[in-house]
Design a protein around this motif. Structure first.
Motif, PDB file in Angstrom:
ATOM      1  N   SER A   1       0.061   5.408   0.281  1.00  0.00           N
ATOM      2  CA  SER A   1      -0.964   6.430   0.449  1.00  0.00           C
ATOM      3  C   SER A   1      -0.760   7.538  -0.571  1.00  0.00           C
ATOM      4  CB  SER A   1      -0.910   7.005   1.867  1.00  0.00           C
ATOM      5  OG  SER A   1      -1.773   8.130   1.965  1.00  0.00           O
TER       6      SER A   1
ATOM      7  N   GLN B   1       0.845  -1.200   0.000  1.00  0.00           N
ATOM      8  CA  GLN B   1       0.000   0.000   0.000  1.00  0.00           C
ATOM      9  C   GLN B   1       0.876   1.245   0.000  1.00  0.00           C
ATOM     10  OE1 GLN B   1      -3.296   0.087   2.875  1.00  0.00           O
ATOM     11  NE2 GLN B   1      -2.626   2.101   3.479  1.00  0.00           N
TER      12      GLN B   1
ATOM     13  N   ASP C   1      -2.218  10.325  -0.451  1.00  0.00           N
ATOM     14  CA  ASP C   1      -2.277  11.595   0.273  1.00  0.00           C
ATOM     15  C   ASP C   1      -0.984  11.917   1.018  1.00  0.00           C
ATOM     16  OD1 ASP C   1      -4.929  12.002  -0.545  1.00  0.00           O
ATOM     17  OD2 ASP C   1      -5.670  10.806   1.129  1.00  0.00           O
TER      18      ASP C   1
ATOM     19  N   ASN D   1      -9.954   7.537   3.540  1.00  0.00           N
ATOM     20  CA  ASN D   1      -8.969   6.475   3.369  1.00  0.00           C
ATOM     21  C   ASN D   1      -7.622   6.925   3.936  1.00  0.00           C
ATOM     22  OD1 ASN D   1      -7.750   4.127   2.608  1.00  0.00           O
ATOM     23  ND2 ASN D   1      -7.644   4.641   0.438  1.00  0.00           N
ATOM     24  N   THR D   2      -7.042   6.108   4.793  1.00  0.00           N
ATOM     25  CA  THR D   2      -5.708   6.350   5.350  1.00  0.00           C
ATOM     26  C   THR D   2      -4.964   5.026   5.359  1.00  0.00           C
ATOM     27  OG1 THR D   2      -6.240   5.807   7.650  1.00  0.00           O
ATOM     28  CG2 THR D   2      -6.668   8.077   6.939  1.00  0.00           C
ATOM     29  N   GLU D   3      -3.693   5.064   5.728  1.00  0.00           N
ATOM     30  CA  GLU D   3      -2.927   3.813   5.796  1.00  0.00           C
ATOM     31  C   GLU D   3      -3.408   2.908   6.923  1.00  0.00           C
ATOM     32  OE1 GLU D   3      -0.123   7.068   7.478  1.00  0.00           O
ATOM     33  OE2 GLU D   3      -1.430   6.879   5.751  1.00  0.00           O
TER      34      GLU D   3
END
Length: 170
Positions: free
Chosen positions: A37, A35, A39, A77-79
């Motif tokens: 991110s 994954q 952002d 959505n975040t890690e």
């Protein structure tokens, strides 16, 4: 006529749930990045994702969550989102994700039907979620995901690995 090929054992255990399958696959390539991110640019390896998922699963179990208890999400959505969802899948906890821009009325409408036992939200929309929970007269436990707010548990705290702690189910 029915054609029957040779009997081949299943590659994966057909009795495992989706979360168990995800965890098994994460363990196969621990150093690969799973994954990134968009952002924040933060990247997470398969081993880190596995460890985070197990930590969250242990926490949910410690909080008394059991198969069938619903977990709500009102967050961006975040890690930290994927490991929380994977933990829920592993424990058989259905999830009800809502957009972080929903207002109190919309959250009340949705969560009045699904009745989550626990809700993960962003620090930015904590007041809206708390107001919705209060309006529903719900006992749902609210946790923030990335930023710690006084009086609320934060997923980031749960994910801190303590020295010598095992990252598998004991």
């Amino acid at each position: 006529k029915i054609w029957i090929g040779p009997k081949v054992p299943p590659l994966y255990n057909p009795d495992q749930n989706l979360g168990q399958l995800i965890l098994k696959i994460l363990q196969q390539t621990p150093d690969s990045v799973t994954q990134i991110s968009a952002d924040t640019g933060a990247s997470v390896t398969c081993q880190q994702m596995y460890d985070r998922s197990i930590k969250i699963a242990k926490y949910l179990t410690k909080c008394g969550m059991k198969e069938g208890d619903l977990i709500g999400f009102v967050m961006a959505n975040t890690e930290n989102l994927a490991p929380i969802v994977f933990a829920c899948f592993t424990l058989g906890l259905p999830v009800n994700p809502l957009a972080p821009v929903m207002n109190v009325k919309d959250i009340v409408q949705m969560f009045s039907m699904t009745k989550p036992k626990m809700i993960f939200c962003d620090a930015e929309n904590l007041k809206v979620v708390q107001n919705a929970v209060d309006e529903m007269k719900s006992e749902a436990k609210i946790l923030t995901v990335m930023n710690k707010i006084d009086g609320y548990k934060c997923a980031t705290e749960i994910l801190r690995k303590m020295e010598g702690e095992r990252t598998d189910f004991e």
